[in-house]
Design a protein around this motif. Structure first.
Motif, PDB file in Angstrom:
ATOM      1  N   TRP A  32      56.188  73.366  25.820  1.00  0.00           N
ATOM      2  CA  TRP A  32      55.057  72.893  25.023  1.00  0.00           C
ATOM      3  C   TRP A  32      53.807  72.685  25.858  1.00  0.00           C
ATOM      4  O   TRP A  32      52.728  72.536  25.325  1.00  0.00           O
ATOM      5  CB  TRP A  32      55.437  71.593  24.319  1.00  0.00           C
ATOM      6  N   SER A  33      53.938  72.672  27.155  1.00  0.00           N
ATOM      7  CA  SER A  33      52.761  72.515  27.999  1.00  0.00           C
ATOM      8  C   SER A  33      52.108  73.856  28.317  1.00  0.00           C
ATOM      9  O   SER A  33      51.070  73.900  28.954  1.00  0.00           O
ATOM     10  CB  SER A  33      53.142  71.803  29.295  1.00  0.00           C
ATOM     11  N   VAL A 105      47.722  58.837  20.159  1.00  0.00           N
ATOM     12  CA  VAL A 105      47.606  60.215  20.642  1.00  0.00           C
ATOM     13  C   VAL A 105      48.672  60.494  21.695  1.00  0.00           C
ATOM     14  O   VAL A 105      49.315  61.562  21.690  1.00  0.00           O
ATOM     15  CB  VAL A 105      46.195  60.468  21.211  1.00  0.00           C
ATOM     16  N   PHE A 106      48.891  59.556  22.604  1.00  0.00           N
ATOM     17  CA  PHE A 106      49.916  59.736  23.629  1.00  0.00           C
ATOM     18  C   PHE A 106      51.299  59.862  22.994  1.00  0.00           C
ATOM     19  O   PHE A 106      52.115  60.706  23.399  1.00  0.00           O
ATOM     20  CB  PHE A 106      49.881  58.561  24.606  1.00  0.00           C
ATOM     21  N   ASN A 107      51.569  59.052  21.982  1.00  0.00           N
ATOM     22  CA  ASN A 107      52.859  59.113  21.309  1.00  0.00           C
ATOM     23  C   ASN A 107      53.056  60.467  20.616  1.00  0.00           C
ATOM     24  O   ASN A 107      54.136  61.058  20.679  1.00  0.00           O
ATOM     25  CB  ASN A 107      52.947  57.985  20.284  1.00  0.00           C
ATOM     26  N   ASP A 108      52.008  60.965  19.957  1.00  0.00           N
ATOM     27  CA  ASP A 108      52.108  62.272  19.297  1.00  0.00           C
ATOM     28  C   ASP A 108      52.291  63.392  20.313  1.00  0.00           C
ATOM     29  O   ASP A 108      53.006  64.363  20.054  1.00  0.00           O
ATOM     30  CB  ASP A 108      50.858  62.533  18.460  1.00  0.00           C
ATOM     31  N   ARG A 130      46.654  71.978  14.726  1.00  0.00           N
ATOM     32  CA  ARG A 130      45.229  72.036  14.400  1.00  0.00           C
ATOM     33  C   ARG A 130      44.380  71.468  15.536  1.00  0.00           C
ATOM     34  O   ARG A 130      43.171  71.660  15.562  1.00  0.00           O
ATOM     35  CB  ARG A 130      44.950  71.246  13.105  1.00  0.00           C
ATOM     36  N   VAL A 131      45.021  70.739  16.442  1.00  0.00           N
ATOM     37  CA  VAL A 131      44.343  70.164  17.602  1.00  0.00           C
ATOM     38  C   VAL A 131      45.179  70.475  18.835  1.00  0.00           C
ATOM     39  O   VAL A 131      46.410  70.335  18.809  1.00  0.00           O
ATOM     40  CB  VAL A 131      44.147  68.642  17.445  1.00  0.00           C
ATOM     41  N   SER A 132      44.548  70.895  19.887  1.00  0.00           N
ATOM     42  CA  SER A 132      45.263  71.231  21.114  1.00  0.00           C
ATOM     43  C   SER A 132      45.392  70.006  22.012  1.00  0.00           C
ATOM     44  O   SER A 132      44.611  69.050  21.910  1.00  0.00           O
ATOM     45  CB  SER A 132      44.525  72.338  21.866  1.00  0.00           C
ATOM     46  N   LEU A 133      46.373  70.094  22.910  1.00  0.00           N
ATOM     47  CA  LEU A 133      46.517  69.012  23.887  1.00  0.00           C
ATOM     48  C   LEU A 133      45.305  68.950  24.806  1.00  0.00           C
ATOM     49  O   LEU A 133      44.928  67.869  25.275  1.00  0.00           O
ATOM     50  CB  LEU A 133      47.785  69.232  24.717  1.00  0.00           C
ATOM     51  N   ALA A 140      42.017  60.832  24.142  1.00  0.00           N
ATOM     52  CA  ALA A 140      42.784  59.598  24.325  1.00  0.00           C
ATOM     53  C   ALA A 140      42.309  58.835  25.559  1.00  0.00           C
ATOM     54  O   ALA A 140      42.204  57.598  25.534  1.00  0.00           O
ATOM     55  CB  ALA A 140      44.272  59.926  24.449  1.00  0.00           C
ATOM     56  N   LEU A 141      42.023  59.543  26.641  1.00  0.00           N
ATOM     57  CA  LEU A 141      41.556  58.873  27.860  1.00  0.00           C
ATOM     58  C   LEU A 141      40.202  58.212  27.644  1.00  0.00           C
ATOM     59  O   LEU A 141      39.949  57.110  28.140  1.00  0.00           O
ATOM     60  CB  LEU A 141      41.479  59.886  29.002  1.00  0.00           C
TER      61      LEU A 141
END
Length: 338
Positions: A32-33, A105-108, A130-133, A140-141
């Motif tokens: 997933w990364s 966001v971190f949890n997702d 729909r949103v990338s990491l 989130a940061l």
């Protein structure tokens, strides 16, 4: 290639081109990364980025108003002026809203694969691709830094660093919950309850009023109950993996025990010598039926209507909102008329 002869005619096999395999998508990738070649799948629209922050969950931050509300009822405590009170509570609300959004966001991000298969969470922007990491993690940061900065500015402006300490402690327990604790029902519920306790403590520290241990205990027990109800409702949601019979019974017993403990603790609080001396009346016990009705409504939403899988749906339930308003009004009238 050998020939096949049928009726004297020579028939040759013609090699047909194989259809090209579909391009690997982010959700189907083994790692997933690995984002290479997948950036074009994401819109990263501002509305989806906002949904990553779960703004509806900011309703939980209203718990910061609990301590100032009881301080307003207490004649021995002096609240700051109206303008200073708004500034103090405003900074505290902004701080916890931003830090909690960073935690969501971190949890997702930790649960991308599981959320993509889950019938309840597959519509989240990260799980739905729909949103990338690459866009969610910096967001989130930024939220985390802005939330801690708001808590720091509160301490710098009004003195005292209690709000910053509680906000930082809340931020530190979120990775523990996301990476490990939420896989254990009781431990995950305990950390969720501690997050709500941190909100209640932050409200008291933000305005500089006394922090009641009764308030913290009632908040812990109530939110521990809601967290267990959420887990049970999620287990029995359509399409979700059903728990074992033993786990279901254990959850039911824990929910019943938590509801009874919450009601007993609040009843003892209304009759405690300290409470009677503080407010000058023992008639707060008259508000116990409202708390009982609220607990019963929560259990009905969990077992009969199965709406407890999303805590925000509990918070927006009209019956619970009406009971909450009636309870707050009753407390104010009992104390003011004492």
């Amino acid at each position: 290639m050998p020939n096949q002869r049928t009726g004297g005619n020579s028939v040759h096999r013609v090699a047909r081109p194989r259809p090209k395999a579909p391009a690997r998508t982010f959700g189907e990738s083994a790692d997933w990364s690995d984002h290479r070649g997948c950036e074009g799948l994401y819109g990263n629209r501002p509305l989806d980025l906002l949904r990553c922050l779960r703004p509806l969950q900011w309703l939980k931050c209203l718990l910061l108003l609990a301590a100032p509300f009881f301080a307003w009822l207490d004649p021995t405590q002096a609240l700051p002026g109206a303008v200073a009170l708004q500034e103090r509570l405003g900074l505290a609300l902004v701080s916890f809203a931003l830090v909690s959004s960073a935690a969501y966001v971190f949890n997702d991000a930790c649960d991308l694969k599981a959320d993509a298969r889950d019938p309840l969470r597959k519509g989240r922007p990260l799980a739905a691709r729909r949103v990338s990491l690459g866009a969610a993690v910096p967001l989130a940061l930024v939220c985390l830094a802005a939330g801690l900065a708001a808590a720091w500015f509160h301490g710098h402006r009004f003195g005292g660093w209690g709000l910053l300490a509680v906000t930082l402690a809340y931020a530190l327990i979120q990775p523990v919950y996301s990476l490990w604790a939420k896989r254990v029902a009781e431990l995950g519920a305990c950390l969720v309850a501690l997050g709500f306790v941190a909100r209640a403590a932050a409200g008291a520290l933000a305005v500089g009023v006394r922090l009641s241990p009764w308030l913290l205990l009632c908040v812990f027990l109530l939110t521990f109950l809601v967290a267990l109800c959420k887990r049970r409702a999620a287990h029995f949601e359509k399409g979700a993996k059903a728990p074992s019979a033993a786990e279901g019974r254990i959850l039911d017993l824990e929910i019943g025990l938590s509801a009874a403990a919450t009601l007993a603790t609040y009843t003892l609080y209304t009759l405690a010598t300290e409470t009677v001396a503080l407010y000058g009346t023992d008639r707060l016990v008259w508000t116990v039926p409202l708390v009982l009705l609220g607990l019963c409504r929560c259990l009905r939403l969990t077992y009969a209507e199965r709406r407890a899988a999303n805590p925000e749906r509990l918070l927006l339930d009209p019956a619970l909102l009406g009971l909450l308003a009636a309870w707050a009004t009753a407390c104010a009238l009992v104390v003011r008329l004492a």
